[in-house]
Design an enzyme around this catalytic site. Structure first.
Site, mmCIF file in Angstrom:
data_model
loop_
_atom_site.group_PDB
_atom_site.id
_atom_site.type_symbol
_atom_site.label_atom_id
_atom_site.label_comp_id
_atom_site.label_asym_id
_atom_site.label_seq_id
_atom_site.Cartn_x
_atom_site.Cartn_y
_atom_site.Cartn_z
ATOM 1 N N GLU A 63 0.905 -1.306 0.031
ATOM 2 C CA GLU A 63 -0.091 0.043 -0.060
ATOM 3 C C GLU A 63 1.029 1.336 0.108
ATOM 4 O O GLU A 63 0.524 2.414 -0.633
ATOM 5 C CB GLU A 63 -0.727 0.071 1.035
ATOM 6 C CG GLU A 63 -2.030 -1.070 1.175
ATOM 7 C CD GLU A 63 -1.732 -2.470 1.469
ATOM 8 O OE1 GLU A 63 -2.432 -3.260 1.101
ATOM 9 O OE2 GLU A 63 -0.464 -2.685 2.023
ATOM 10 N N HIS A 123 -11.446 -4.962 7.205
ATOM 11 C CA HIS A 123 -12.015 -4.895 5.916
ATOM 12 C C HIS A 123 -13.317 -3.858 6.180
ATOM 13 O O HIS A 123 -13.929 -3.659 4.952
ATOM 14 C CB HIS A 123 -12.851 -6.184 5.447
ATOM 15 C CG HIS A 123 -11.414 -7.030 4.947
ATOM 16 N ND1 HIS A 123 -10.545 -7.790 5.743
ATOM 17 C CD2 HIS A 123 -11.224 -7.316 3.705
ATOM 18 C CE1 HIS A 123 -9.584 -8.554 5.135
ATOM 19 N NE2 HIS A 123 -10.089 -8.428 4.009
#
Length: 328
Positions: A63, A132
């Site tokens: 990321e 999530h």
């Protein structure tokens, strides 16, 4: 004359990306699995075949590297649109976001801007594992130099995404995955913009103002319609952009009703409901008829699986909050 397409919210994301990529060769997409696989939610499905591997780039699972690469591309004149698979995975790239994305204009004394849009599926309600389902929009709204968008409809999603890509400054674009495929709406095939920083009044009302955004807009509207049968007339204001926040729209609605409720799925402590409450205290205290109620997630990590149903605000919880404000 262009027609319309009946799209889900996630299809509107894809349509907005495809529209801008066709119009502007500087727009590129990058992220893990966004090319051949079309992204974890298929938001970029078919774009690599349409625009090629140089403009729809599959990246490693890193990321910080994805966001940092996009920062570099933007400084070089491109308009990158990186995707992080889930907003809860943005934290490894947090330094890139707050130290570079947010500060480039200030660092250069406005000589340069950073035209990039960081996209991520956001929020809970789909029975996903840990990390999530986070709703941490307040992290990014707190950082000067970032614009933060949370759409609630397919029409707005395409128009806001196009506006974000065309904006000279960096935008965090949080896509509420709970409603990715929950409903459809007619969306123009042509390009159009929904301005950043402008709220939308989804329901006019006179008794109480309810402020919300993203996936919480639907249960809020449901609650307002249910309460109409009890004679309570609630106005529902969808912020659409949480930074910059449409302060004028919030204050004007509150001045009309004198009562307020804020609904979001993020935790209550430090959430944007507190910012909205403070704004109304500063700008419209003399109009206030009752304490402002907050209907939010709880100050715990998002629980797993079916327990999410107790964590996320639903229409019943919103109704209770509205009643408390009206009956004070």
């Amino acid at each position: 004359m262009s027609g319309t397409q009946n799209l889900t919210l996630v299809q509107a994301v894809r349509d907005g990306l495809a529209t801008e990529m066709a119009l502007d060769d500087d727009v590129i997409a990058l992220g893990q699995d966004i090319g051949k696989n079309g992204g974890v939610f298929r938001a970029t499905q078919g774009l690599q075949e349409e625009f090629g591997e140089q403009r729809v780039v599959d990246t490693p699972l890193a990321e910080s590297g994805i966001i940092g690469s996009a920062v570099g591309l933007a400084t070089g004149g491109m308009k990158p649109v990186p995707e992080i698979q889930f907003s809860g995975f943005m934290y490894p790239g947090f330094d890139q976001i707050v130290s570079h994305m947010a500060r480039y204009r200030t660092r250069s004394r406005s000589r340069f801007t950073l035209p990039m849009v960081l996209r991520a599926p956001y929020g809970g309600g789909i029975r996903a594992p840990e990390h999530h389902s986070d709703s941490k929009e307040a992290f990014y709204a707190h950082e000067a130099g970032l614009k933060v968008v949370v759409p609630s409809t397919p029409y707005d999603t395409k128009g806001l995404l196009i506006s974000a890509i065309r904006d000279p400054d960096p935008v965090i674009f949080l896509e509420p995955k709970l409603i990715y495929r929950a409903f459809r709406e007619d969306v123009p095939e042509e390009d159009y913009e929904v301005p950043l920083g402008e709220a939308a009044v989804r329901r006019e009302g006179s008794d109480v103002s309810v402020f919300t955004y993203g996936a919480m807009t639907r249960p809020t509207l449901e609650a307002a319609e249910n309460l109409a049968e009890e004679g309570i007339d609630a106005e529902v204001v969808d912020l659409r952009t949480v930074s910059p926040m449409d302060r004028e729209a919030i204050v004007e609605s509150f001045k009309k009703t004198g009562r307020g409720v804020v609904v979001h799925e993020a935790p209550k402590s430090g959430g944007l409901a507190g910012e909205i409450t403070a704004l109304l205290q500063e700008e419209a205290l003399v109009y206030q008829e009752a304490p402002i109620k907050r209907v939010t997630g709880f100050d715990v990590p998002v629980p797993l699986y079916a327990m999410e149903d107790y964590y996320l605000p639903n229409a019943a919880r919103v109704e209770d909050g509205i009643r408390e404000a009206v009956e004070f």
